[in-house]
Design an enzyme around this catalytic site. Structure first.
Site, PDB file in Angstrom:
ATOM      1  CG  ASP A   1      -1.957  -1.075   1.204  1.00  0.00           C
ATOM      2  OD1 ASP A   1      -1.937  -1.882   0.250  1.00  0.00           O
ATOM      3  OD2 ASP A   1      -2.796  -1.122   2.111  1.00  0.00           O
TER       4      ASP A   1
ATOM      5  CG  ASP B   1     -12.116  -4.101  -2.302  1.00  0.00           C
ATOM      6  OD1 ASP B   1     -11.228  -4.894  -2.682  1.00  0.00           O
ATOM      7  OD2 ASP B   1     -11.883  -2.916  -2.021  1.00  0.00           O
TER       8      ASP B   1
END
Lengths: 252, 207
Positions: A11, A131
């Site tokens: 990330d 997701d």
């Protein structure tokens, strides 16, 4: 024989690596992305993913510079996801040296972007990230970093994404992400049984056994992990050797 | 030659050339990315990269005059490395489109069929077939990174220098004289791939 891929995910915010313990809740900095990319490459990572969680417009330029610096020294496939809104953004990251672009919110809100990207750059460049959250006996798609429901069923969306030209799917279980309890194997199994493009398992891996489970029990083609590598609990090489002992074909 | 060999990478709008350039530079070449066929003549070696679709690629190669220029250079024996789609374009009849490739080698390009996931994506192990300068110093069974939905079917089996197994045999490296092609992406195959670029630069130096 085609091997199963192990993919560390970083990330990245404002050009720096961050890692969350819970879904998209940023914690302190954990290092320079290129240093980490180089280390993962040396450990035997099969691909790398940068998930850009930079919020500001000014910060967006940093990811391009980062991609270019990474591609200068790391010669394995690199995917950039996060903040890709249109073919122009895809073009920018691919031109900077990425091999694939991951799209999530922009794909769910504008599915035509999948086709547009696939026609322009080839399906192999288009990874659709899903997701998914378990609710009422099914899995539902969320966008905007897991904040907004997309009113789409995850398995149906996976099929549609493939039909529209996705070359690969990155399936994250929001229920498992950050928990270390292992992937949502049922979700992965359902999606792997539905689509014919490669599926990357994501969300919840904490041990090499979790990685092997996704391949052996759910049929995943690749496994993504972050914390287990990031915090040094296992090197990529250790994880792959352990997977091989379980009978999973990996590149060592 | 004592100077760095100059390698022209054909830029016909086929996407990311960053890694190809960097891999060649690491292998000791100086690199010219070019969209001008006239530049090929001055180069010591050529690379035809490729991602995207065969028909779009051939349209661009034909309209920019690269197709004839490449045939001409190869006819003179100049080393040419085709990568992925670039290798597939060596052949004539191509199911993707359909279109007709450069016709530098005999054979055809077909959609990958059968009960297997397409694209063939990921690291697969190479099985060498005979000798190839590209494979010098590379261990048998080394892995390379593949991503493709079409495969080449060479008419001459002796031009196949490596294969891999993906629920059936897939041609991984072809060679005829100074013409070499890889179905995988050496610039995405870690140290194994970088060694292949070194080997190709070695071929260019020897030419």
């Amino acid at each position: 024989m085609l091997t199963k891929r192990v993919i560390p995910c970083m990330d990245v915010r404002d050009g720096k690596v961050v890692k969350n313990l819970r879904y998209f809740t940023a914690l302190p900095d954990a290092g320079d992305p290129v240093t980490l990319a180089r280390a993962y490459n040396e450990q035997g990572a099969d691909e790398l993913i940068y998930l850009d969680i930079t919020a500001s417009v000014e910060g967006r330029g940093l990811i391009l510079e980062l991609v270019s610096r990474t591609a200068d020294e790391v010669f394995i496939p690199l995917t950039v996801a996060g903040g890709i809104r249109n073919v122009g953004d895809m073009q920018s990251v691919l031109h900077a040296g990425a091999d694939k672009t991951g799209i999530n919110t922009s794909a769910a809100t504008n599915p035509g972007l999948i086709t547009e990207g696939a026609e322009r750059f080839g399906s192999q460049c288009i990874v659709v990230a899903i997701d998914a959250k378990r609710e009422d006996g099914d899995w539902w798609v969320y966008t905007h970093g897991g904040r907004k429901p997309a009113s789409r069923r995850a398995v149906e969306w996976a099929r549609e994404a493939q039909e529209r030209g996705a070359g690969e799917l990155l399936v994250t279980s929001m229920d498992r992400d950050g928990t270390g309890e292992g992937y949502d194997l049922e979700l992965l199994d359902r999606i792997c049984a539905t689509v014919s493009v490669p599926v990357i398992a994501s969300g919840g891996a904490a041990t090499p056994d979790h990685l092997a489970d996704a391949v052996e029990q759910a049929g995943a083609d690749a496994v993504l992990a972050a914390s287990m590598f990031h915090y040094g609990h296992f090197t990529v090489g250790e994880a792959k050797r352990s997977m091989r002992e379980r009978g999973v074909p990996v590149r060592l | 030659m004592t100077r760095q060999p100059l390698i022209a990478v054909v830029d016909y709008g086929a996407g990311n050339l960053h890694s190809v350039r960097r891999a060649l530079e690491k292998a000791g070449a100086s690199v010219l990315l070019t969209s001008e066929p006239a530049d090929l003549d001055a180069a010591d070696g050529l690379v035809l990269p490729g991602v995207g679709s065969a028909s779009a690629a051939m349209e661009r190669l034909n309209s920019r005059g690269f197709a004839d220029a490449l045939r001409d250079q190869v006819g003179r024996g100049k080393p040419l490395l085709g990568v992925c789609l670039g290798m597939q374009l060596f052949y004539g009849a191509n199911e993707e489109g359909p279109t007709t490739g450069l016709g530098l080698l005999d054979g055809e390009v077909r959609r990958m069929r059968g009960d297997r996931k397409v694209p063939h994506m990921g690291w697969n192990s190479l099985d060498a077939r005979g000798e190839s300068p590209l494979l010098e110093g590379i261990n048998e069974g080394s892995h390379a990174y593949f991503v493709h939905s079409y495969q080449v079917m060479p008419a001459s089996p002796e031009e196949v220098r490596a294969t891999c197994d993906y629920q059936g045999e897939v041609v991984a490296i072809v060679q005829k004289g100074s013409l070499v092609g890889t179905q995988f992406h050496p610039e995405k195959s870690g140290d194994v791939g970088l060694k292949m670029y070194e080997n190709f630069v070695g071929m260019v130096r020897a030419w």
